[in-house]
Design a protein around this motif. Sequence first.
Motif, PDB file in Angstrom:
ATOM      1  N   SER A  81      67.146  26.874  89.318  1.00 21.88           N
ATOM      2  CA  SER A  81      66.415  27.404  88.157  1.00 21.88           C
ATOM      3  C   SER A  81      65.960  28.839  88.381  1.00 21.88           C
ATOM      4  CB  SER A  81      65.180  26.543  87.877  1.00 21.88           C
ATOM      5  OG  SER A  81      65.581  25.241  87.544  1.00 21.88           O
ATOM      6  N   GLU A  99      77.885  34.167  71.133  1.00 24.55           N
ATOM      7  CA  GLU A  99      76.517  33.728  70.858  1.00 24.55           C
ATOM      8  C   GLU A  99      76.351  32.225  71.092  1.00 24.55           C
ATOM      9  OE1 GLU A  99      75.111  34.446  66.852  1.00 24.55           O
ATOM     10  OE2 GLU A  99      73.203  35.125  67.661  1.00 24.55           O
ATOM     11  N   GLU A 100      77.344  31.444  70.665  1.00 23.86           N
ATOM     12  CA  GLU A 100      77.263  29.988  70.886  1.00 23.86           C
ATOM     13  C   GLU A 100      77.277  29.664  72.374  1.00 23.86           C
ATOM     14  OE1 GLU A 100      79.593  28.450  66.842  1.00 23.86           O
ATOM     15  OE2 GLU A 100      80.680  28.767  68.711  1.00 23.86           O
ATOM     16  N   THR A 103      74.031  30.453  73.860  1.00 26.69           N
ATOM     17  CA  THR A 103      73.039  29.443  73.455  1.00 26.69           C
ATOM     18  C   THR A 103      73.184  28.199  74.334  1.00 26.69           C
ATOM     19  OG1 THR A 103      73.151  30.253  71.193  1.00 26.69           O
ATOM     20  CG2 THR A 103      72.186  28.074  71.494  1.00 26.69           C
ATOM     21  N   TYR A 104      74.420  27.802  74.550  1.00 24.32           N
ATOM     22  CA  TYR A 104      74.696  26.646  75.414  1.00 24.32           C
ATOM     23  C   TYR A 104      74.139  26.887  76.825  1.00 24.32           C
ATOM     24  CZ  TYR A 104      77.730  24.060  78.685  1.00 24.32           C
ATOM     25  OH  TYR A 104      78.206  23.314  79.728  1.00 24.32           O
ATOM     26  N   TYR A 105      74.431  28.068  77.379  1.00 18.19           N
ATOM     27  CA  TYR A 105      73.955  28.350  78.740  1.00 18.19           C
ATOM     28  C   TYR A 105      72.428  28.475  78.788  1.00 18.19           C
ATOM     29  CZ  TYR A 105      78.818  29.024  80.030  1.00 18.19           C
ATOM     30  OH  TYR A 105      80.148  28.817  80.264  1.00 18.19           O
ATOM     31  N   ALA A 106      71.862  29.010  77.705  1.00 20.46           N
ATOM     32  CA  ALA A 106      70.395  29.114  77.658  1.00 20.46           C
ATOM     33  C   ALA A 106      69.763  27.725  77.693  1.00 20.46           C
ATOM     34  CB  ALA A 106      69.968  29.862  76.389  1.00 20.46           C
ATOM     35  N   MET A 107      70.424  26.758  77.070  1.00 13.12           N
ATOM     36  CA  MET A 107      69.901  25.379  77.097  1.00 13.12           C
ATOM     37  C   MET A 107      69.967  24.801  78.510  1.00 13.12           C
ATOM     38  SD  MET A 107      71.516  24.010  73.527  1.00 13.12           S
ATOM     39  CE  MET A 107      70.619  22.473  73.282  1.00 13.12           C
ATOM     40  N   LEU A 108      70.976  25.190  79.254  1.00 11.63           N
ATOM     41  CA  LEU A 108      71.072  24.714  80.646  1.00 11.63           C
ATOM     42  C   LEU A 108      69.862  25.163  81.457  1.00 11.63           C
ATOM     43  CD1 LEU A 108      74.802  25.405  81.661  1.00 11.63           C
ATOM     44  CD2 LEU A 108      73.737  23.194  81.279  1.00 11.63           C
ATOM     45  N   TYR A 109      69.339  26.357  81.111  1.00  7.17           N
ATOM     46  CA  TYR A 109      68.193  26.901  81.853  1.00  7.17           C
ATOM     47  C   TYR A 109      66.880  26.721  81.097  1.00  7.17           C
ATOM     48  CZ  TYR A 109      71.441  28.928  85.180  1.00  7.17           C
ATOM     49  OH  TYR A 109      72.399  29.085  86.149  1.00  7.17           O
ATOM     50  N   ASN A 110      66.948  25.962  79.992  1.00  5.73           N
ATOM     51  CA  ASN A 110      65.754  25.693  79.178  1.00  5.73           C
ATOM     52  C   ASN A 110      65.005  26.994  78.844  1.00  5.73           C
ATOM     53  OD1 ASN A 110      63.952  24.107  77.764  1.00  5.73           O
ATOM     54  ND2 ASN A 110      62.650  23.687  79.549  1.00  5.73           N
ATOM     55  N   LYS A 112      63.089  29.627  76.845  1.00  8.03           N
ATOM     56  CA  LYS A 112      62.222  29.629  75.661  1.00  8.03           C
ATOM     57  C   LYS A 112      62.643  30.790  74.740  1.00  8.03           C
ATOM     58  CE  LYS A 112      59.610  26.573  77.805  1.00  8.03           C
ATOM     59  NZ  LYS A 112      60.366  25.331  77.898  1.00  8.03           N
ATOM     60  N   ARG A 150      74.922  36.390  80.488  1.00  5.67           N
ATOM     61  CA  ARG A 150      74.774  34.987  80.882  1.00  5.67           C
ATOM     62  C   ARG A 150      73.919  34.882  82.147  1.00  5.67           C
ATOM     63  NH1 ARG A 150      80.047  31.355  82.366  1.00  5.67           N
ATOM     64  NH2 ARG A 150      79.988  32.601  84.260  1.00  5.67           N
ATOM     65  N   GLY A 151      74.170  35.803  83.066  1.00  3.07           N
ATOM     66  CA  GLY A 151      73.438  35.784  84.330  1.00  3.07           C
ATOM     67  C   GLY A 151      71.969  36.143  84.189  1.00  3.07           C
TER      68      GLY A 151
END
Lengths: 313, 257
Positions: A81, A99-100, A103-110, A112, A150-151
């Motif tokens: 994390s 963008e999608e 969004t997917y990767y942002a969900m992996l790292y929760n 906000k 992404r990173g």
Amino acid sequence: MDDAISVRNGSKTYRSGKETVIALDDISLSVKKGEIFGLLGPNGAGKTSLISILVGILNPDSGSAVIFGKDCVEETQAVQSSLNLVSGFSGAIGSLSVEEALTYYAMLYNVKDSKKVIARLLKQMNLYESRNWTAEDLSSGMRQRYFICRGLLNDPKLLVLDEPTVGLDVESAIDVRKIIRDLRAKGHTILLTTHNMFEAEELCDRIAFINHGKILAIGTPEELKGKIISQRTIEIHCSMEKCVAEQLKGMKGVKAQIKSPQIVHVTVDSYTKTKDIMRALASCNGEIYSVNEMEPTFEEIYLKFMNNKGGKK
Amino acid sequence: MNGSLSRILSQVYRGVNMMRRNTFRLTDVFVWPILYLFTLTFFVTYLGSNQSYLYMIILGMMGWRAMYFINLEMVTAFTEEYWSKSLGYLFASPISRMELAIGSAISGLLKAIIVLIIYLVLTYAIYGFTVPNWGIFLVGVAFLLLAGFTMGLFMLGVGYFMKQEAFNISFIIPDMLALLSGVYFSIEVVYPKWLLPVIRLLPTTQAFELLKSSVGLGNPDYTLLIVTAVGWLAVAYAFNGYMYNKAKKEGKLARLG
């Protein structure tokens, strides 16, 4: 504690058929918070194994790897994390838009407020206008900037950059290096692997040379140069090369050699000889066109380390 | 949102958007299941079989699709990440192996629900089919969904070592189980007696028997239904964990791409 990364006596061996391959051989190193630390070595030196241990996808056989005080094996999820990874060899899910996918990767790292974070990063990396493109539509430079987006999604304390400029054109590579410097300025700790020695010297605060699973040396680029170079070479371009060579002949710790008409190479074993050389030059009548210290490139330093201390097994 | 929930939902988000943008995956939900349904039901009506056999086929198709989508989606999510060279990145993120499995299974569940609704509407419109007993139907489908999840866990465990080969196997296993479990026929009539005890221990056999029993053509053993479902799930969970840890230790996980 100022260490972002601390590896103590890390060892890893693999089985390849009947053979045992040593990937890491009792490695110890530490990376300070907020520095760019370069990990340099040839393919198969152990860099990927070390990074894999740090990002929690490989267990060491022995030793420990700790990131921001958390053990990479025992507290994998907490470690993962706190970091993120940008690889020049990574791929992207082709069917999703930029963008999608983010969004997917942002969900992996929760993450906000992920929508805002993604928009900010896309703008920062000049990708906002291309947010509806799929990764397949991006040029290699844009794709690398997308990987950097992404990173950075989880604002990682540690960013692992695995050859971030590989395959990029000159302009894109310059852009990426600027982004890396900006990240350091914002306090991110960066672990960088690259085969580009110019890039390593330019970006890294400290560098570790690694080969055959062993750390050969660690230090700032200047320190590493100092470790391998015991002599300096000065090139004198003048009209009285014979006189200069004659004057310097016999001087302790100094070797002069006429390389070509009007060019003398003077090799000295310490910085204290500069005055003697200048005195010799002054005593000869003629024109002095230039006096330059011939610094070895970082590539030459790297090769010397690899060949002298670990290139041959 | 809780971190674990966010990571689970990431797989659902990914699965839904991949389907939306990928023609092949759209046909997997909206075309192939319908073609298969009518291939079998037309054949049964052509033979002039009674309504119970037709209904058994329809219920069998529904149960099989439920199981198939869960398993396939779990393996596809994994394999697509592998194909796009993103699997290493995925495993370096905080997502755990079970969050990955559960998230992709939920994505598969959504697809299974879509297909079941299509089946219910089409078979009602064409054959006047209605579910004979909703209680039995839902319990049977739930156990088959669980069987699909169990299979998915096995396949992911294989995938850590065999990479995309797991994808190929994942197409074969549900069909093999469907064949052995007697989805469209009675296992007592078709298989030799010595094989029946083995077949009854499969996680799918009793669930299909349950579905068939709603049209008077199955003979489920409720104890075996629960024992095999839970037992196989426990074995699959342990297998997946063992393979994951082994892959992490031997460097296979790091080399997934």
